[in-house]
Design a protein around this motif. Sequence first.
Motif, PDB file in Angstrom:
ATOM      1  N   HIS A  55      -0.746  59.178  34.245  1.00 20.85           N
ATOM      2  CA  HIS A  55       0.625  58.911  34.683  1.00 20.85           C
ATOM      3  C   HIS A  55       1.609  59.689  33.807  1.00 20.85           C
ATOM      4  CE1 HIS A  55      -1.250  55.669  36.866  1.00 20.85           C
ATOM      5  NE2 HIS A  55      -0.107  55.298  37.387  1.00 20.85           N
ATOM      6  N   PRO A  56       2.689  60.180  34.402  1.00 22.04           N
ATOM      7  CA  PRO A  56       3.746  60.791  33.587  1.00 22.04           C
ATOM      8  C   PRO A  56       4.491  59.714  32.795  1.00 22.04           C
ATOM      9  CG  PRO A  56       4.018  61.272  35.948  1.00 22.04           C
ATOM     10  CD  PRO A  56       3.018  60.174  35.826  1.00 22.04           C
ATOM     11  N   TRP A  57       5.274  60.159  31.837  1.00 25.48           N
ATOM     12  CA  TRP A  57       6.101  59.217  31.092  1.00 25.48           C
ATOM     13  C   TRP A  57       7.145  58.596  32.008  1.00 25.48           C
ATOM     14  CZ3 TRP A  57       6.695  63.770  27.266  1.00 25.48           C
ATOM     15  CH2 TRP A  57       5.618  63.790  26.390  1.00 25.48           C
ATOM     16  N   THR A  58       7.521  57.366  31.691  1.00 28.30           N
ATOM     17  CA  THR A  58       8.462  56.621  32.528  1.00 28.30           C
ATOM     18  C   THR A  58       9.798  57.342  32.655  1.00 28.30           C
ATOM     19  OG1 THR A  58       7.411  54.556  31.853  1.00 28.30           O
ATOM     20  CG2 THR A  58       9.591  54.389  32.825  1.00 28.30           C
ATOM     21  N   VAL A  59      10.315  57.853  31.557  1.00 32.60           N
ATOM     22  CA  VAL A  59      11.611  58.542  31.603  1.00 32.60           C
ATOM     23  C   VAL A  59      11.497  59.825  32.425  1.00 32.60           C
ATOM     24  CG1 VAL A  59      13.425  59.635  30.230  1.00 32.60           C
ATOM     25  CG2 VAL A  59      12.350  57.535  29.418  1.00 32.60           C
ATOM     26  N   MET A  60      10.373  60.526  32.308  1.00 33.77           N
ATOM     27  CA  MET A  60      10.144  61.728  33.114  1.00 33.77           C
ATOM     28  C   MET A  60      10.160  61.389  34.599  1.00 33.77           C
ATOM     29  SD  MET A  60       6.810  64.246  33.141  1.00 33.77           S
ATOM     30  CE  MET A  60       6.882  64.602  31.396  1.00 33.77           C
ATOM     31  N   ARG A  61       9.517  60.290  34.962  1.00 36.40           N
ATOM     32  CA  ARG A  61       9.490  59.880  36.374  1.00 36.40           C
ATOM     33  C   ARG A  61      10.887  59.565  36.890  1.00 36.40           C
ATOM     34  NH1 ARG A  61       5.234  55.109  36.504  1.00 36.40           N
ATOM     35  NH2 ARG A  61       5.994  54.975  38.653  1.00 36.40           N
ATOM     36  N   SER A  62      11.655  58.830  36.106  1.00 35.76           N
ATOM     37  CA  SER A  62      13.008  58.500  36.545  1.00 35.76           C
ATOM     38  C   SER A  62      13.871  59.753  36.629  1.00 35.76           C
ATOM     39  CB  SER A  62      13.645  57.465  35.609  1.00 35.76           C
ATOM     40  OG  SER A  62      13.685  57.933  34.280  1.00 35.76           O
ATOM     41  N   ALA A  63      13.653  60.710  35.713  1.00 33.97           N
ATOM     42  CA  ALA A  63      14.411  61.961  35.751  1.00 33.97           C
ATOM     43  C   ALA A  63      14.167  62.713  37.054  1.00 33.97           C
ATOM     44  CB  ALA A  63      14.041  62.834  34.555  1.00 33.97           C
ATOM     45  N   GLU A  64      12.910  62.735  37.518  1.00 32.00           N
ATOM     46  CA  GLU A  64      12.598  63.431  38.764  1.00 32.00           C
ATOM     47  C   GLU A  64      13.217  62.733  39.969  1.00 32.00           C
ATOM     48  OE1 GLU A  64      11.097  66.352  39.573  1.00 32.00           O
ATOM     49  OE2 GLU A  64      11.310  66.706  37.419  1.00 32.00           O
ATOM     50  N   LEU A  65      13.234  61.409  39.957  1.00 31.80           N
ATOM     51  CA  LEU A  65      13.860  60.688  41.073  1.00 31.80           C
ATOM     52  C   LEU A  65      15.371  60.868  41.071  1.00 31.80           C
ATOM     53  CD1 LEU A  65      12.006  57.274  41.581  1.00 31.80           C
ATOM     54  CD2 LEU A  65      12.245  59.161  43.192  1.00 31.80           C
ATOM     55  N   ILE A  66      15.971  60.854  39.885  1.00 25.19           N
ATOM     56  CA  ILE A  66      17.415  61.088  39.787  1.00 25.19           C
ATOM     57  C   ILE A  66      17.752  62.479  40.305  1.00 25.19           C
ATOM     58  CG2 ILE A  66      19.327  61.411  38.146  1.00 25.19           C
ATOM     59  CD1 ILE A  66      17.975  59.159  36.463  1.00 25.19           C
ATOM     60  N   LYS A  67      16.920  63.457  39.972  1.00 29.20           N
ATOM     61  CA  LYS A  67      17.112  64.814  40.472  1.00 29.20           C
ATOM     62  C   LYS A  67      17.056  64.840  41.994  1.00 29.20           C
ATOM     63  CE  LYS A  67      15.012  69.429  40.141  1.00 29.20           C
ATOM     64  NZ  LYS A  67      13.882  70.191  39.535  1.00 29.20           N
ATOM     65  N   TRP A  68      16.103  64.093  42.573  1.00 28.53           N
ATOM     66  CA  TRP A  68      15.975  64.027  44.036  1.00 28.53           C
ATOM     67  C   TRP A  68      17.210  63.404  44.660  1.00 28.53           C
ATOM     68  CZ3 TRP A  68      13.217  60.119  47.513  1.00 28.53           C
ATOM     69  CH2 TRP A  68      12.867  60.696  48.742  1.00 28.53           C
ATOM     70  N   ILE A  69      17.716  62.343  44.043  1.00 27.88           N
ATOM     71  CA  ILE A  69      18.932  61.695  44.541  1.00 27.88           C
ATOM     72  C   ILE A  69      20.125  62.631  44.404  1.00 27.88           C
ATOM     73  CG2 ILE A  69      20.551  59.794  44.153  1.00 27.88           C
ATOM     74  CD1 ILE A  69      18.105  58.138  43.191  1.00 27.88           C
ATOM     75  N   ASP A  70      20.277  63.256  43.225  1.00 22.65           N
ATOM     76  CA  ASP A  70      21.406  64.157  42.979  1.00 22.65           C
ATOM     77  C   ASP A  70      21.422  65.334  43.942  1.00 22.65           C
ATOM     78  OD1 ASP A  70      22.251  62.570  40.906  1.00 22.65           O
ATOM     79  OD2 ASP A  70      21.502  63.863  39.309  1.00 22.65           O
ATOM     80  N   SER A  71      20.239  65.775  44.385  1.00 20.56           N
ATOM     81  CA  SER A  71      20.169  66.911  45.310  1.00 20.56           C
ATOM     82  C   SER A  71      20.685  66.554  46.705  1.00 20.56           C
ATOM     83  CB  SER A  71      18.722  67.399  45.428  1.00 20.56           C
ATOM     84  OG  SER A  71      17.930  66.472  46.178  1.00 20.56           O
ATOM     85  N   GLY A  72      20.807  65.261  46.979  1.00 22.95           N
ATOM     86  CA  GLY A  72      21.227  64.804  48.296  1.00 22.95           C
ATOM     87  C   GLY A  72      20.080  64.597  49.259  1.00 22.95           C
TER      88      GLY A  72
END
Length: 275
Positions: A246-263
Amino acid sequence: MIYNKQILTGLEHDQYEHSFDREALRRLEKIPFLTTACEWVTSNFIERIYNVQYTGSNLKVTKENYPKIYQYLENACRILDIKKIPELYITWEYEINACTIGAEHPIIIINSGLIDLCDDDEIMFIISHECGHIKSNHMLYHMMAQCINLVVDSIPGGSLLAGGIQFALYYWSRMSEFTADRAGLLGCQNPDAMIRAFIKMAGLPIKEFNNIKPDTFIQQARDFKMLDYDGMNKVVKFFSIADETHPWTVMRSAELIKWIDSGEYNRFISKHYLP
């Protein structure tokens, strides 16, 4: 729990699949005979052992005995358009977590702590994440990644023969979590709940649950992402996590935030499907 949520009829996993997952899977599938070996080992050994272990030791949840808990699973499957609802079990662990076992007949196992320490949408995020693994057909390689150490140790010289395969499986397993996280967000449809769930999983003490600071965690995730521009930090990250599934928890949230920020997340929910 399913109020005001889009039912994503016709949803296909490749529509929201993370590019890291897709590329890692392509590399994995190029390894000769890997799929055949995984199918044989999983069906003949791993899945049978895990099935006996979990079904024989933990509490099976149905709509008859614990209907509210079962409803989380039903709702996740309905939202993500999963036709066959997997079996659900609870194990007595107070870490906020869940897992899925089995490739031919997947079973979802959730920890007691998940139910006690999370609200409805936080639970939906985590259970939908597990459903995402099933929807994306992750489970064959996931099972092998979870148990390859046992397989390697049982073969003379196995660590030398299978070392590259082991790290390839671990790498893909980590990348597949990013796709499952997107399924989790599509299931709960509440970015705030997603952030709260990650904060709790990252280590927030129960006494601070009423004092959650989402903005500071989001900033931590953004700052972590910025470290990727430093080549040395990439090397450090790789060797720190290379043998993890599993990736680190903060790394996972960073990728989801990026997905949200992209629209992409909002366009996905609002444009492609009707309730």
